[in-house]
Design an enzyme around this catalytic site. Sequence first.
Site, PDB file in Angstrom:
ATOM      1  N   GLU A 487       0.835  -1.213   0.000  1.00 36.18           N
ATOM      2  CA  GLU A 487       0.000   0.000   0.000  1.00 36.18           C
ATOM      3  C   GLU A 487       0.866   1.258   0.000  1.00 36.18           C
ATOM      4  O   GLU A 487       0.530   2.244  -0.671  1.00 36.18           O
ATOM      5  CB  GLU A 487      -0.960  -0.013   1.195  1.00 36.18           C
ATOM      6  N   ASP A 550       3.219  -4.623  -5.671  1.00 37.62           N
ATOM      7  CA  ASP A 550       3.646  -5.927  -5.138  1.00 37.62           C
ATOM      8  C   ASP A 550       5.167  -6.010  -5.058  1.00 37.62           C
ATOM      9  O   ASP A 550       5.734  -6.480  -4.055  1.00 37.62           O
ATOM     10  CB  ASP A 550       3.133  -7.064  -6.031  1.00 37.62           C
TER      11      ASP A 550
END
Length: 638
Positions: A487, A550
């Site tokens: 995030e 990711d």
Amino acid sequence: MATINQAAVKQDLYDAVNGEWLKSAEIPADHASTGGFMDLVDAIEKTLMHDFDAMADRDTDPDDPQLAEFIKFYRLTKDFKQRDAAGAKPILPCLNQIDSLRDFADLQHRMPDWIYDGLPLPFSLDVDADMKNTKVNALFAQAPGTILPDKTYYDEGNQSGPKLLAVYAKMMTELLQKIGYDEADAQAVVDDALKFDRLIVPWVKSAEEAADYSKMYNPRKFKAFTNTSRYLDLAAITYSVIDGNPDMVILPEPAYFDHFNEVVNPDNFGIMKNWMKAKLVQRLSGYLSDELRTLATTYSRTLSGQAEPRSKEKSAYYLAAGTFDQVVGLYYGHKYFGEAAKADVHHMVEKMIDVYKRRLEANTWLSAATRAKAITKLNHLGIQVGYPDKLEAVYKQFKTHTPAEGGNVLSNVLNFSRIARKTMFAKWGQPTDRTRWEMSADTVNAYYHPFMNIIVFPAAILQAPFYSLDQSSSANYGGIGAVIAHEISHAFDNNGALFDEFGNLNNWWTDADTAHFKELAKAMITEFDGLDFAGAKVNGTLTVSENIADAGGLSCAEEAAKGESDVDLTAFFTNWAMIWRMKATKQYMQLLLSIDVHAPAKLRANVQPKNLDDFYSTFKIEPGDPMYLAPADRVQIW
């Protein structure tokens, strides 16, 4: 954590970790998938249904007034005896309104009420942060959604599109007949709905196009916007819901409004009315009898490959909980997460931000100017963990009307919708609320909000296998640590990087750094683009922002794990692969490939570790092994 076979990892990390589970895992009949995330969803569902059923069975309501209103509404959604007896009656007044429409002047007159009720219209208005001045809420105008999940399904070579439309047409014809239309009229409504839907398709974006946030910001002067339609007074419609005089309207899909008169005109008025009816019936059948509810899920279940509809009991829970989502979330957060865990995870997020900051300070490909701006953005990053500090005031206006008071499930939903939309429109021109949560605390997910520059971690995801005091620090970093850093990385992915520390769409990069970053993003697109999965191929452009996040998340979490005294990179990579375990129907996997900005779970687990040098030394992976990726092909951005 179970031991892992190193030889198996050389072949396939995901299978080495999850192979035994995959052999025995069964997808529940009312699911399209099962696995790490879904297991947590199911466990929370079971816990909360148990709690709320007990409350609903009592004669006295909870002391908390908002929770009490939720329980009253939950009793209504659970009362299928009453819902089945009412049948389609609750929806008939809405349908009669559409049936009685004479012309555009008549629609114009009724539109304010319909906007507040959230009924189907050929465009919608909403209020959100102005992307270039996120301290203030601006007005947005949106195109309607298409029947098929993405415009690519309408392409001539797409074999799924016609089959899905046939399922939709059959379902809608049956629904309309059960509501009271004869077969010929029902067929005519559906035929017209499909015709009007086709008029929309050329002018809306595909999922790939919509994934580029920078192209969402298309401000148009209010006068130019109101001139969009020859047949509707868009200025009068706007003034009926907005208290003031907007200077501009933001159009995420400007092509639709450029061609508005080709879609919304007197020649198409009849088919537009029938499109509105079909949309209304599909959208609201879930609030009616059990027969209509289950029939109305036929199309979505075909899309996802879900074998059976949800049970009556589960559907009643999700209907009520979805309406009072923040009320339910606060209950869950306070009871099952608590302040101590909230503080502990908040500290972990701060640690991950510190790791990220150190990595930015040591970055070798950014210029000093851009690097300083990136660190400034990181320093301004808001953190929200567990659950909100307070409930949104709008829920205090939600009052459930029982059958004795003339209420039913649908009438209450429409009333709640009206309250929520009036509240939303009242925010136009007002300061934005950076503390507002867009996910409830019982949601198994997390997000970064580029307009607010905040990261949010609901309580539901903050449990094993993502996070547990019973897991090693390395396992936790391979789980929740990677999610947290994922995030954070969104602040610097191809979308997030366009926004500054205040969430404004504002270029803070030098030209040279932008060019270099775009090359790195292209490498990430290439790494995923065209990978075979579920009989189809991954779209590297659609998934690039999530893949960048990711990669940054896993790399940053690994550095944090290596900073602990009990570092165990085998446990780190094992838990990373474990959190992505998923078994899904082929239809659902192919649907996600078409519309989801995330790569398939198995590929998220397998591809990203290949970019990290430590993965090779940890499992002794060498050239020739299927999991080997040449150093020149490893993508490392953050």
